[in-house]
Scaffold this motif. Structure first.
Motif, short mmCIF file in Angstrom:
data_model
loop_
_atom_site.label_atom_id
_atom_site.label_comp_id
_atom_site.label_asym_id
_atom_site.label_seq_id
_atom_site.Cartn_x
_atom_site.Cartn_y
_atom_site.Cartn_z
N TYR A 35 58.26 -38.49 4.78
CA TYR A 35 56.86 -38.37 5.25
C TYR A 35 56.70 -38.76 6.71
CZ TYR A 35 55.96 -38.00 0.23
OH TYR A 35 55.97 -37.61 -1.09
N HIS A 36 57.67 -38.40 7.56
CA HIS A 36 57.64 -38.94 8.92
C HIS A 36 56.76 -38.13 9.87
CE1 HIS A 36 60.31 -35.85 10.31
NE2 HIS A 36 60.94 -36.54 11.23
N TYR B 115 57.02 -34.87 11.11
CA TYR B 115 57.55 -33.85 12.04
C TYR B 115 58.23 -32.74 11.26
CZ TYR B 115 56.14 -36.65 15.96
OH TYR B 115 55.37 -37.33 16.87
N ASP C 87 38.99 -43.49 11.59
CA ASP C 87 40.36 -42.97 11.73
C ASP C 87 40.84 -42.47 10.37
OD1 ASP C 87 40.03 -43.93 14.26
OD2 ASP C 87 41.84 -45.18 14.27
N ASN D 119 44.00 -41.19 9.84
CA ASN D 119 45.44 -41.44 9.69
C ASN D 119 46.18 -40.29 9.04
OD1 ASN D 119 47.88 -42.69 9.86
ND2 ASN D 119 47.55 -44.06 8.10
N TRP E 67 48.51 -38.74 10.90
CA TRP E 67 49.64 -38.59 11.82
C TRP E 67 50.92 -38.27 11.05
CZ3 TRP E 67 47.90 -38.34 16.54
CH2 TRP E 67 46.84 -39.15 16.98
N TYR E 68 51.15 -38.99 10.00
CA TYR E 68 52.41 -38.84 9.27
C TYR E 68 52.23 -37.85 8.11
CZ TYR E 68 53.52 -43.05 11.96
OH TYR E 68 53.73 -43.95 12.97
N GLY E 69 53.24 -37.79 7.24
CA GLY E 69 53.16 -36.87 6.11
C GLY E 69 53.79 -35.53 6.44
N THR F 51 47.95 -33.41 5.82
CA THR F 51 48.40 -34.40 6.81
C THR F 51 49.35 -33.73 7.81
OG1 THR F 51 50.27 -35.08 5.42
CG2 THR F 51 48.20 -36.31 5.17
N PRO G 247 50.61 -36.03 18.60
CA PRO G 247 49.73 -36.56 19.65
C PRO G 247 49.21 -35.54 20.67
CG PRO G 247 51.96 -37.51 19.78
CD PRO G 247 51.87 -36.77 18.49
N ALA H 247 46.64 -33.58 18.87
CA ALA H 247 45.45 -34.38 18.61
C ALA H 247 44.56 -34.45 19.84
CB ALA H 247 45.84 -35.79 18.16
N ALA I 274 42.07 -39.55 16.75
CA ALA I 274 42.60 -39.97 15.44
C ALA I 274 41.61 -39.71 14.31
CB ALA I 274 42.95 -41.47 15.50
#
Lengths: 210, 566
Positions: free
Chosen positions: B227-228, B230, B347, B349, B351-353, B386, B390, B393, B418
């Motif tokens: 789930y990083h 990218y 926020d 969140n 970003w990950y997933g 998800t 950046p 975003a 975010a």
């Protein structure tokens, strides 16, 4: 679109182990790596001193340093653009430099001096005219504006490996918590503070904790 | 003169999502297979969490072939021709299954019989004007065993909603019946997707976690997802994404019946005077080779499938291989994918997933609701998900609240980068008379061959379907606490990651290139794999269907070897 020489060293095995308690050992054995070639850095700047000044004046108005913190210049966005035009984006170097020359030519004709010499209000007037496409005698002003803005964002928010986002100031600005090799359920919650992980995923330290 | 290679039973052009699957049943059946791939192996350890490399510059590929052959696009025959910088596909062993989102769906029974079902329920006038829509020559039930094979051989995570008619509300209750459960449970939810699912239930909808060819737990010796964040246009650094490079291709190599020829840049498929194909020519390291084969399976991407056929002209096929009926490039379409962006006051969140880590809703998809009086057929899956990067975003819309630069922009982005998300929405899309592929008369690739040209057009049916779904998505976001919502996107798709048709499958050779088994009506020992054979899109990603069809074509070839290979 040749990518040789732009391949950056990747997240190291060590960082994988350090950051990823959930990753089974079986996955790590296949992840053993060599360091890979170092990324090509621009040997020297693609900009003359005057061009650099124009660019910095421009991006300083795009994203100014203010009470909310550092701006595009302090994030190193000009460094990023310099390195990109000297490497990955070399194909557009000439058109970019031509764009900067056009910015100064327009600044001179509208306000009597190159962009860097103008007051902040005059500089804003130059950018506004470009953004709106009302810059007299500057036919591709909107495209030049859009490209500088786009590359400035790339320079503020890409991995610092590429020369911008210095000291992670761009990521701090938008609360991006940083690239991790593995992410826990807790780190995906909402309304919970996530500790930022401030390491490049690339480059000399390969994302190692120093 | 081309260097002649040793003949093989089957030459497969392209070892991506489809070709990389087909080699396994062929090799298991004992056929000698040459896997011809423009790219080569990629080391999972070179896959980096790097937005600039993967997403901005589109550089995740082992060779830049596709990026030198980006199709051109025009809106209608008199439209201005334009061209993007980045091809949505990559070249490697495993192909774009390395960097895709790995959303791995079955189509619905309705998608296979859309024309007859729509006529039955809404009358003949419900068929979109100018559409060349036909029923598929096979049913969902015909493909079900192959969906099942793919889900288990490749590895798909998910929760069944319908096992042999038994409904489970934890899964997608609208799905077509399946013979058994997925081999792995679904990917986990995130704080945001769990919140969206909870709100969907309050609206009376039935959310579920969508299926993905991503390990939710260890499977076949490879680990579960990290789930990083990218995954989109990025390869998996721990091989938890089940590309064919880590699943079916290694399994086929173990049989010793598959030989991979990498860095093989296919230039033509060769046909004899009798109309049968005899092999393929390719370039490698500046030399030209001819690989003779009893059967050729064409398995590059949709654009290259049509282009390679159109380029492969011969005495038997003066307008291009298998194109004597003029159907190559026809019935092409890119998937309509609208978008709805939402801004939250906190926020979220994401970003990950991974994009497949989502809350999905099928209430407004397919023919799951009564379309009487709506003026369109088909529907849309709604899928907030998800994975946010950046640069992406910070490139957000200002939602009408701030200018595009300066201190006010900075303050806005600082507060809100975010806090915004864009839902993924896929709308049923159909083929039309005036949407097609051909060879560009001006733009050429580095070898001097014309690139593929897309002629596209906006369509009322898909536009209305998309608008309808965007209102539903807005309702969902607002119920979830969004303070601003922007509906938008849609419009005639250009070069797409979901490109269908061009070599459509059907019984009638006057309107279809391949038969119900995937073999060319005109060239019986030429099979074609990939979404280029699909005549409808459904409201979901094409890959698992393309893979199930590829397996089925390969299976048919092995079982009917003597009649097809001659």
């Amino acid at each position: 679109m040749h990518q040789d020489g732009k391949e950056a060293p990747s997240v190291s095995r060590r960082s994988l182990i350090a950051g990823a308690a959930l990753v089974p050992v079986a996955a790590l054995s296949s992840a053993a790596q060599s360091a890979g070639p170092p990324a090509t850095k621009a040997a020297k700047s693609v900009f003359s001193e005057a061009e650099r000044k124009t660019l910095e004046a421009f991006i300083d108005r795009l994203v100014p340093k203010d009470e909310l913190g550092p701006g595009a210049v302090e994030c190193g966005a000009a460094n990023y653009i310099d390195q990109a035009l000297g490497g990955a984006l070399a194909d557009e170097k000439e058109s970019f430099l031509q764009g900067l020359a056009s910015v100064d030519a327009f600044a001179r004709s509208a306000h009597g001096a190159s962009l860097a010499e103008l007051t902040p209000d005059q500089q804003d007037a130059v950018l506004t005219a470009m953004d709106r496409g009302s810059a007299t005698g500057f036919a591709n002003a909107r495209a030049v504006f859009a490209r500088i803005r786009r590359l400035t964002l790339e320079g503020m928010f890409s991995d610092p490996y590429y020369g911008g986002n210095q000291n992670f100031r761009g990521w701090d600005l938008i609360r991006y918590p940083g690239p991790r090799v593995a992410v826990s359920p807790e780190e995906q919650k909402i309304k919970v503070e996530i500790k930022p992980y401030r390491r490049s995923a690339l480059g000399a330290n390969h994302g190692h904790q120093s | 003169m081309a260097i002649n290679l040793k003949p093989v039973d089957v030459a497969v052009i392209g070892l991506g999502a489809a070709g990389g699957v087909a080699v396994l049943p062929l090799a298991r059946a004992g056929l000698k297979v040459a896997g011809l791939e423009a790219g080569t192996w990629m080391d999972p350890h070179s896959f980096k969490p790097d937005e600039l490399h993967n997403n901005v510059r589109g550089l995740l590929t082992s060779v830049p072939k596709a990026n030198r052959e980006v199709p051109t696009v025009r809106n209608g025959p008199s439209g201005q021709t334009r061209r993007g910088n980045i091809h949505p596909m990559m070249n490697a062993i495993g192909g774009t299954s390395i960097h895709y989102w790995a959303q791995s769906w079955r189509l619905k029974a309705w998608d296979f019989k859309t024309r007859s079902e729509a006529v039955k329920r809404y009358g003949p006038n419900s068929i979109p004007k100018g559409s060349t829509l036909e029923d598929w020559p096979l049913t969902y039930d015909d493909l079900e065993p192959y969906y099942d094979l793919i889900e288990h051989e490749v590895g798909v995570s998910g929760k069944a909603g319908n096992i042999q008619g038994k409904i489970d509300p934890l899964g997608n209750v609208y799905e077509a019946p399946r013979q058994r459960e997925y081999p792995m449970p679904p990917l986990r939810g995130s704080g945001f997707t769990d919140h969206m699912a909870e709100v969907a239930k309050q609206l009376g909808w039935k959310p579920y976690r969508p299926p993905a060819a991503i390990n939710s737990q260890e499977y076949q010796g490879r680990p579960g997802c990290a789930y990083h964040g990218y995954c989109s246009r990025g390869g998996c650094h721990i091989s938890a994404k089940n590309s064919t490079a880590v699943t079916t291709i290694p399994a086929a190599l173990k049989t010793k019946n598959l030989t991979i020829f990498d860095h093989a840049h296919i230039t033509r498929i060769v046909a004899g005077g009798d109309g049968r194909v005899t092999g393929v020519t390719y370039l490698k390291d500046g030399k030209e080779y001819f690989q003779p084969a009893k059967v050729v399976l064409l398995a590059s991407y949709t654009y290259e499938n049509s282009r390679l056929l159109l380029l492969s002209q011969s005495k038997a096929y003066p307008k291009g291989l298998a194109n004597n009926h003029g159907q190559v490039g026809r019935h092409y379409f890119g998937h309509w994918q609208g978008g709805v962006a939402a801004l939250f006051p906190f926020d979220i969140n994401i970003w990950y997933g991974t994009p497949a880590q989502a809350a999905a809703v099928d209430e407004w998809a397919d023919d799951n609701y009564d379309h009487s009086g709506l003026g369109f057929i088909g529907g849309t899956t709604l899928q907030p998900h998800t994975e946010m990067h950046p640069i992406e975003a910070a490139s957000m819309s200002s939602f009408g609240q701030a200018p595009g630069w300066g201190s006010r922009w900075k303050a806005f982005v600082r507060e809100n980068a975010a806090r915004w998300v864009s839902a993924y929405m896929q709308t049923s899309t159909f083929p039309y008379e005036d949407i097609y592929l051909d060879l560009d008369p001006e733009v050429r690739d580095p070898l001097g061959d014309p690139v593929c040209r897309v002629t596209t057009a906006a369509k009322e049916n898909e536009s209305r379907a998309s608008d309808f779904a965007q209102k539903k998505m807005e309702e969902w976001f607002r119920a979830a606490g969004a303070i601003q919502v922007i509906r938008g996107g849609g419009g005639a798709p250009g070069v797409s990651t979901h490109a269908y048709g061009g070599t459509r499958m059907g019984d009638n050779p006057d309107t279809n290139v391949v038969d119900r088994w995937g073999f060319a009506h005109e060239a019986p020992n030429l099979g074609i794999l990939g979404a280029s054979v699909m005549g409808t899109s459904g409201a979901r990603n094409p890959t698992e269907t393309a893979q199930a069809l590829a397996w089925r074509t390969a299976d048919h070839l092995a079982k009917s070897w003597k009649s097809i290979a001659g």
